[in-house]
Design a protein around this motif. Structure first.
Motif, PDB file in Angstrom:
ATOM      1  N   GLU A  88       0.813  -1.212   0.000  1.00 29.39           N
ATOM      2  CA  GLU A  88       0.000   0.000   0.000  1.00 29.39           C
ATOM      3  C   GLU A  88       0.849   1.266   0.000  1.00 29.39           C
ATOM      4  N   ALA A  91       4.202   3.100  -4.645  1.00 24.96           N
ATOM      5  CA  ALA A  91       3.521   3.467  -5.884  1.00 24.96           C
ATOM      6  C   ALA A  91       4.054   2.626  -7.044  1.00 24.96           C
ATOM      7  N   LYS A  94       3.919  -3.614  -8.802  1.00 25.92           N
ATOM      8  CA  LYS A  94       4.509  -4.364  -7.696  1.00 25.92           C
ATOM      9  C   LYS A  94       4.365  -5.859  -7.930  1.00 25.92           C
ATOM     10  N   ASP A 151      -1.961  -5.167  -7.341  1.00 29.10           N
ATOM     11  CA  ASP A 151      -2.291  -3.754  -7.549  1.00 29.10           C
ATOM     12  C   ASP A 151      -1.998  -2.964  -6.276  1.00 29.10           C
ATOM     13  N   ASP A 152      -2.367  -1.687  -6.276  1.00 30.75           N
ATOM     14  CA  ASP A 152      -2.061  -0.819  -5.132  1.00 30.75           C
ATOM     15  C   ASP A 152      -2.741  -1.250  -3.839  1.00 30.75           C
TER      16      ASP A 152
END
Length: 176
Positions: A88, A91, A94, A151-152
């Motif tokens: 989290e 940015a 990942k 994802d984020d």
């Protein structure tokens, strides 16, 4: 008559002095209850309240954030040990690399990531396969050398097992 001339010029000088004091004194003093603040529309202002005539909203935003909004170079890749909250807090793209120290294929990919570096724009988190059973269960990982792209929010996008070809090149080819 010379005495009268001296009195007249002295009186004239005194009158001029009084007039000068009156004119300059009016601007600097007020009566009780009046504010010392400049009158609306006056030219007086403080440096803090004076806007920069050359500033644009874009320039201001770049100055406040410390980044140039007009140009952003591709981010270098990063290879980091996984810690809770890292997904989290990071940015960009990942991936989680499920690594076991006893696995020769994991060690090969680890060495390749250390020598070549992670691909540009990708942060690879090294996750301990043996101790992070919670993450293995969360992402359905059943074998070491598994790469999970997230994802984020940490949601799984895709995954691949790089056991047969543990290399940065294979990692790049597997990127979503």
């Amino acid at each position: 008559m010379p005495a009268r001339s001296a009195r007249t010029s002295g009186a004239a000088a005194a009158a001029l002095l009084v007039a000068a004091i009156a004119l300059t004194g009016c601007a600097a003093t007020g009566t009780a209850g009046e504010s010392d603040a400049p009158a609306p529309g006056s030219a007086a202002s403080t440096p803090e309240s004076t806007p920069d005539a050359g500033a644009t909203p874009e320039a201001t935003a770049a100055d406040e954030t410390g980044t140039d909004l007009a140009e952003e170079a591709p981010a270098e890749g990063a290879y980091l040990d996984y810690t809770d909250g890292a997904i989290e807090a990071t940015a960009g793209a990942k991936a989680l690399f499920f690594h076991a120290s006893w696995c020769p294929k994991c060690r090969a990919l680890d060495e390749d990531l250390r020598s070549e570096g992670a691909p540009d724009g990708l942060t690879v988190f090294k996750v301990d396969y043996d101790s992070r059973t919670d993450l293995r269960q969360q992402y359905g990982v059943t074998i070491q050398t598994t790469i999970v792209f997230v994802d984020d929010a940490g949601e799984k996008i895709s995954s691949v097992v790089l056991y047969e070809d543990p290399s940065v090149e294979s990692l790049v080819a597997a990127m979503p």
